[in-house]
Design a protein around this motif. Sequence first.
Motif, PDB file in Angstrom:
ATOM      1  N   ILE A  37      -6.456   1.897   6.814  1.00  0.00           N
ATOM      2  CA  ILE A  37      -6.124   1.442   8.173  1.00  0.00           C
ATOM      3  C   ILE A  37      -6.467   2.529   9.187  1.00  0.00           C
ATOM      4  N   LEU A  38      -6.221   3.778   8.797  1.00  0.00           N
ATOM      5  CA  LEU A  38      -6.420   4.901   9.718  1.00  0.00           C
ATOM      6  C   LEU A  38      -7.888   5.123  10.054  1.00  0.00           C
ATOM      7  N   VAL A  39      -8.803   4.984   9.079  1.00  0.00           N
ATOM      8  CA  VAL A  39     -10.196   5.366   9.313  1.00  0.00           C
ATOM      9  C   VAL A  39     -11.147   4.177   9.408  1.00  0.00           C
ATOM     10  N   SER A  40     -10.657   2.958   9.217  1.00  0.00           N
ATOM     11  CA  SER A  40     -11.544   1.801   9.312  1.00  0.00           C
ATOM     12  C   SER A  40     -12.205   1.732  10.684  1.00  0.00           C
ATOM     13  N   GLU A  41     -13.492   1.387  10.668  1.00  0.00           N
ATOM     14  CA  GLU A  41     -14.244   1.237  11.916  1.00  0.00           C
ATOM     15  C   GLU A  41     -14.482  -0.232  12.249  1.00  0.00           C
ATOM     16  N   VAL A  53       0.711  12.846  13.989  1.00  0.00           N
ATOM     17  CA  VAL A  53       1.639  12.402  12.943  1.00  0.00           C
ATOM     18  C   VAL A  53       1.444  10.901  12.751  1.00  0.00           C
ATOM     19  N   VAL A  54       1.188  10.512  11.514  1.00  0.00           N
ATOM     20  CA  VAL A  54       0.906   9.108  11.215  1.00  0.00           C
ATOM     21  C   VAL A  54       1.882   8.621  10.153  1.00  0.00           C
ATOM     22  N   TRP A  55       2.567   7.536  10.458  1.00  0.00           N
ATOM     23  CA  TRP A  55       3.511   6.923   9.530  1.00  0.00           C
ATOM     24  C   TRP A  55       2.970   5.587   9.045  1.00  0.00           C
ATOM     25  N   TYR A  56       3.481   5.184   7.898  1.00  0.00           N
ATOM     26  CA  TYR A  56       3.351   3.793   7.475  1.00  0.00           C
ATOM     27  C   TYR A  56       4.771   3.325   7.187  1.00  0.00           C
ATOM     28  N   GLY A  57       5.402   2.751   8.209  1.00  0.00           N
ATOM     29  CA  GLY A  57       6.819   2.417   8.081  1.00  0.00           C
ATOM     30  C   GLY A  57       7.636   3.683   7.992  1.00  0.00           C
ATOM     31  N   GLU A  58       8.373   3.826   6.892  1.00  0.00           N
ATOM     32  CA  GLU A  58       9.214   5.006   6.693  1.00  0.00           C
ATOM     33  C   GLU A  58       8.470   6.126   5.988  1.00  0.00           C
ATOM     34  N   GLU A  59       7.234   5.870   5.590  1.00  0.00           N
ATOM     35  CA  GLU A  59       6.472   6.843   4.804  1.00  0.00           C
ATOM     36  C   GLU A  59       5.518   7.615   5.704  1.00  0.00           C
ATOM     37  N   LYS A  60       5.585   8.951   5.641  1.00  0.00           N
ATOM     38  CA  LYS A  60       4.662   9.762   6.429  1.00  0.00           C
ATOM     39  C   LYS A  60       3.333   9.859   5.689  1.00  0.00           C
ATOM     40  N   ALA A  61       2.259   9.405   6.349  1.00  0.00           N
ATOM     41  CA  ALA A  61       0.943   9.394   5.707  1.00  0.00           C
ATOM     42  C   ALA A  61       0.103  10.597   6.105  1.00  0.00           C
ATOM     43  N   GLU A  63       1.966  10.227  17.807  1.00  0.00           N
ATOM     44  CA  GLU A  63       2.690   9.718  16.642  1.00  0.00           C
ATOM     45  C   GLU A  63       2.396   8.214  16.541  1.00  0.00           C
ATOM     46  N   VAL A  64       1.936   7.797  15.355  1.00  0.00           N
ATOM     47  CA  VAL A  64       1.455   6.431  15.142  1.00  0.00           C
ATOM     48  C   VAL A  64       2.144   5.832  13.932  1.00  0.00           C
ATOM     49  N   ASP A  65       2.412   4.522  13.979  1.00  0.00           N
ATOM     50  CA  ASP A  65       2.921   3.788  12.827  1.00  0.00           C
ATOM     51  C   ASP A  65       1.879   2.750  12.423  1.00  0.00           C
ATOM     52  N   LEU A  66       1.206   3.001  11.300  1.00  0.00           N
ATOM     53  CA  LEU A  66       0.145   2.103  10.844  1.00  0.00           C
ATOM     54  C   LEU A  66       0.678   0.750  10.391  1.00  0.00           C
ATOM     55  N   ALA A  67       1.961   0.662  10.075  1.00  0.00           N
ATOM     56  CA  ALA A  67       2.526  -0.620   9.647  1.00  0.00           C
ATOM     57  C   ALA A  67       2.508  -1.638  10.783  1.00  0.00           C
ATOM     58  N   ARG A  68       2.359  -1.180  12.019  1.00  0.00           N
ATOM     59  CA  ARG A  68       2.312  -2.101  13.162  1.00  0.00           C
ATOM     60  C   ARG A  68       0.898  -2.618  13.435  1.00  0.00           C
ATOM     61  N   VAL A  69      -0.098  -1.999  12.840  1.00  0.00           N
ATOM     62  CA  VAL A  69      -1.487  -2.339  13.165  1.00  0.00           C
ATOM     63  C   VAL A  69      -1.836  -3.717  12.617  1.00  0.00           C
ATOM     64  N   PRO A  70      -2.338  -4.627  13.446  1.00  0.00           N
ATOM     65  CA  PRO A  70      -2.717  -5.959  12.952  1.00  0.00           C
ATOM     66  C   PRO A  70      -3.906  -5.868  11.988  1.00  0.00           C
ATOM     67  N   LEU A  71      -3.766  -6.544  10.845  1.00  0.00           N
ATOM     68  CA  LEU A  71      -4.805  -6.501   9.815  1.00  0.00           C
ATOM     69  C   LEU A  71      -5.474  -7.860   9.664  1.00  0.00           C
ATOM     70  N   LYS A  72      -6.728  -7.826   9.211  1.00  0.00           N
ATOM     71  CA  LYS A  72      -7.435  -9.077   8.933  1.00  0.00           C
ATOM     72  C   LYS A  72      -6.894  -9.749   7.688  1.00  0.00           C
ATOM     73  N   TYR A  73      -6.389  -8.938   6.758  1.00  0.00           N
ATOM     74  CA  TYR A  73      -5.857  -9.433   5.499  1.00  0.00           C
ATOM     75  C   TYR A  73      -4.973  -8.345   4.915  1.00  0.00           C
ATOM     76  N   PRO A  74      -4.069  -8.691   4.010  1.00  0.00           N
ATOM     77  CA  PRO A  74      -3.111  -7.699   3.498  1.00  0.00           C
ATOM     78  C   PRO A  74      -3.733  -6.791   2.450  1.00  0.00           C
ATOM     79  N   PRO A 111       0.830  -1.210   0.000  1.00  0.00           N
ATOM     80  CA  PRO A 111       0.000   0.000   0.000  1.00  0.00           C
ATOM     81  C   PRO A 111       0.856   1.248   0.000  1.00  0.00           C
ATOM     82  N   ARG A 112       0.335   2.269  -0.644  1.00  0.00           N
ATOM     83  CA  ARG A 112       1.051   3.537  -0.737  1.00  0.00           C
ATOM     84  C   ARG A 112       0.125   4.687  -0.343  1.00  0.00           C
ATOM     85  N   THR A 113       0.742   5.762   0.119  1.00  0.00           N
ATOM     86  CA  THR A 113       0.010   6.993   0.390  1.00  0.00           C
ATOM     87  C   THR A 113       0.044   7.871  -0.854  1.00  0.00           C
ATOM     88  N   GLU A 114      -1.096   8.429  -1.194  1.00  0.00           N
ATOM     89  CA  GLU A 114      -1.198   9.270  -2.385  1.00  0.00           C
ATOM     90  C   GLU A 114      -1.433  10.718  -1.996  1.00  0.00           C
TER      91      GLU A 114
END
Length: 993
Positions: free
Chosen positions: A536-540, A581-589, A518-529, A172-175
């Motif tokens: 990930i940030l706004v899912s309820e 501040v929200v990251w996804y790994g090394e990428e600032k989202a 400050e959050v890293d979304l890459a650490r968030v456990p997912l149901k599927y990839p 996944p990428r941030t746009e």
Amino acid sequence: MPIFRLEIENRPAVPDALATKTAQTLSAWLGLSPARIRTRKVYLCDLDINEAEAQKVLAAIADPVIEVAATGALPDGDSADPPVILTVSFLPGVTDAVGKSVKTACEDALGRTLTGQVYTGTMYLVWGLARADVERAAAEVLHNPLIQRIRIEEPPRTPDLTVPRAGVAQTPRTEVVPLRGLSDEALERLSRERLLALSIPEMHAARAHFEAEGREPTDAELECIAQTWSEHCKHKIFNAPIDYTDPEGRTRRIERGVFKTYVVAATEDVREARALSGIDGDAGDFLVSVFSDNAGVVRFTDDLHLVYKVETHNSPSALDPYGGAMTGIVGVNRDSFGCGLGADLLANVWGYCLGKPNHSGALPKGLMHPRRIREGVHHGVIDGGNQSGIPYMRGFELFDDRFVGKPLVYCGTVAAMPVETAGRPTHEKFTAPGDKIVMIGGRVGKDGIHGATFSSVELNESSPVQAVQIGDPITQKMMFDMLAEARDRGLYSGITDNGAGGLSSSVGEMAEASGGAEVDLARVPLKYPGLAPWEILVSEAQERMTVAVPPDKLEAFLALAARREVEATEIGTFTDSGRLVVWYGEEKACDLPLVFLHGGLPKVVRTARWSPPVRAFASSSDREKALAARPVGELLVSMLAQPNIRSGERYTRHYDHEVKGLAVVKPFVGVCRDIPATATVMRVRHGRDEGVVLGEGIHPHYSDLDTHAMALACADEGVRRVLSAGARIDRMAALDNFCWPDPIKSATTPDGEHKLAQLVRACEGLYEACVAYGLPLISGKDSMKNDATMGGVKISVPPTLLVSVIGQMKDVRRALTLAPRAPGDVVYLLGETDDACGESELSRLLGLTLDGVPRTDPRRFAARYHAFAAAHEAGLLRSAHVLSRGGLAVALSHLVMASELGLSVSLDAVGRGLSPAIALFSETTGRVVLTTRAEDSAALEARLSPHGLVRLGAVEPGVSGRGYLRIRHGGQTLAELGSDALRRAFQEESHAV
């Protein structure tokens, strides 16, 4: 790895309850008469197991006494008489709570952790129907294409091993989403296509912020802003300044909005009055925490507070009644649990405003039949509550064809909070910079994306499928148990629900306490990839909470979670940077200043103008002619069978009200336990007699005439209900839930200014009632877009206010019910009766539009209620019941059915010059029917006669063990009806499907 299919069904001699219910439903709803139905449970095990382990798993999950099971497929029956086979299972990505539980059972059986998932389905083997009939049954009754898939086949069949895996392997990428230079038309299109639900001024504000920062927003930033600024989260209409033109044509500005001007002001004024009068004495402020947390908190005992919250889940329930309603109940459980540092859940409440179950008119394409929505929402809340081990204590249903477009689904939870935990006040959070952000509970998926913004707009053909969610109450219950233990050990400093807006809202809101996060979304456990960072940030996705854990407590917290088999993951840190501040790994989202995220929403002045449509009311002669055509007894029996009057017991009996063993006055009372209680009473702790009393008031039909009168009637009834059960008059509090059609004028809502004026009028009425009754509002919710446009047809709900009242008792052994106690007791009516039949149940029964909406005088009624409460305190009351829908006639019928005693009453003193029918069916507010011992009647009359007390008659012995109702007027008997006849009408639907 191989996929193993497991099929399990009941042995032939064991009844198949699901098959029986399905056959009854197909017959009643579709006119289909299958010769026979058999059902099976199907499990597709996509796990790292072998054949021998699959057999071991099968042996563990199938009951050998009552079930037969096989890997692959069970026999489908005689080849000479083959069934049509329908299998219903979930689409990819839809929460499969049963599959998750089965996987846990597999791990327990094999003694090791497994990778992969279990996918479940239900198989219907149907004999005696053609394939086309089964296809119709699947489409109209047995599956929801938004969340489920079907497979229809006939023997011989090859077992289907296709599993609904979700996700993709992409990174996944941030746009970046360019806003600079876009026209208003382009901005509006961007908001609509991304389902941001942001207006043009709001899009301008967002663009101006990023222009000031010299950059364009990312998709995650735009989505975060949209969730935070949604109507669902920010209550923009309730907080907007309003230029209001009242019914007299006077215009004024409500600068602070209706929320602060009326709702908050009511509580502030009640609080001030309590302080001046010294009601609370040395106990401290009765109001512990209001309008500042997930729920309201009031003082109860020296060591316990009470917590209460009622939410709505209307839009999701319109798409998927089962999943939408389930997420409503488990979500409000999280609200009450997550108040302060955590509260222990005591009981659930629910209420549904639905289209009529027997609706026979055409439905716009895309809308479910009301009976299907009714079945689904009941099933969802039942499963969510029962599987969580939480009893229900109040429930109601109301029907009107205007709820066909969008049902109103109310869910609430009462909880008990320790006054102190680990040396700190439990109602306070103390999150600080450096505390770790931990997500605990379920994993994140696409389900629930755009839930907050979706609930902020009307329902239409483009409503997003991914907004549908299904809760997992078992996972949530395990999380609650673990968090209660962590709370008592002082292992965290703050907690909140991952509800609307998901992590964007929970972390964003908690960050205000510390000053940043400050959050890293890459650490968030997912149901599927494959989820994008913004998803990930706004899912309820359900059963999740966000917890702040001090660094020195993190190891102990995570160890406790692991020991209790609850998934907990550190995903970031609370800071004092002033930014989210929200990251996804090394990428600032996402990188947003909190002051902009929470304070940058532009305020728009709204216009409200009272301009009701002209209505043609039936004349007095037409009304009297309709009444004269039907004897009083016949009218009463017909009234008891009205959808909004009759029992509804068939559905409510599926809810568990006995778990925990705290109920005193239960949801159904009387000698046969089949009459809905006026209010319910429960203990909070075993071995203690302090009690909680629950009641409510809701009258959407009165809104057709005057929302001011409607709001007064709702608050008044809620107060009367809890007082009639014996609540203390000095310890009542209320919650307001507004569900309104779109009140903003637009091309599709030309009467928006009037609907907003209706909201102002309702808020004025609510304020007046609360101040007069000393009834503080401690929490609430507004839902402002309850409209549906399908197939070019727009359907809007009537303006609806639910007032839920929570009262307290010192001793539950003194609780009252509506049932008369013994022959010889005297029956009274407290309160005057007026000609108030406008939008009453009588008007609907007669098919006439009647004028005269019930009017409430809260200041006069307040004195009446104080006298009533004092009479109960003096031991003068034996039973009490409110008069509500259907008036005196329905209330007296309840008394007879509940007691199986005789009731002989006279209408001579009821009303001034009213006809007997109007005296019986008027819905005048402020009234209570009560009984007392004959020897106490003089003392009771001395206390209550100044407040409109009227002697109706007496309680008499039943005949052959059966009660009766005898109604007299002017020396003549107008009707005499036995309890059997009353009960048959009242319970008519309870015997149907």
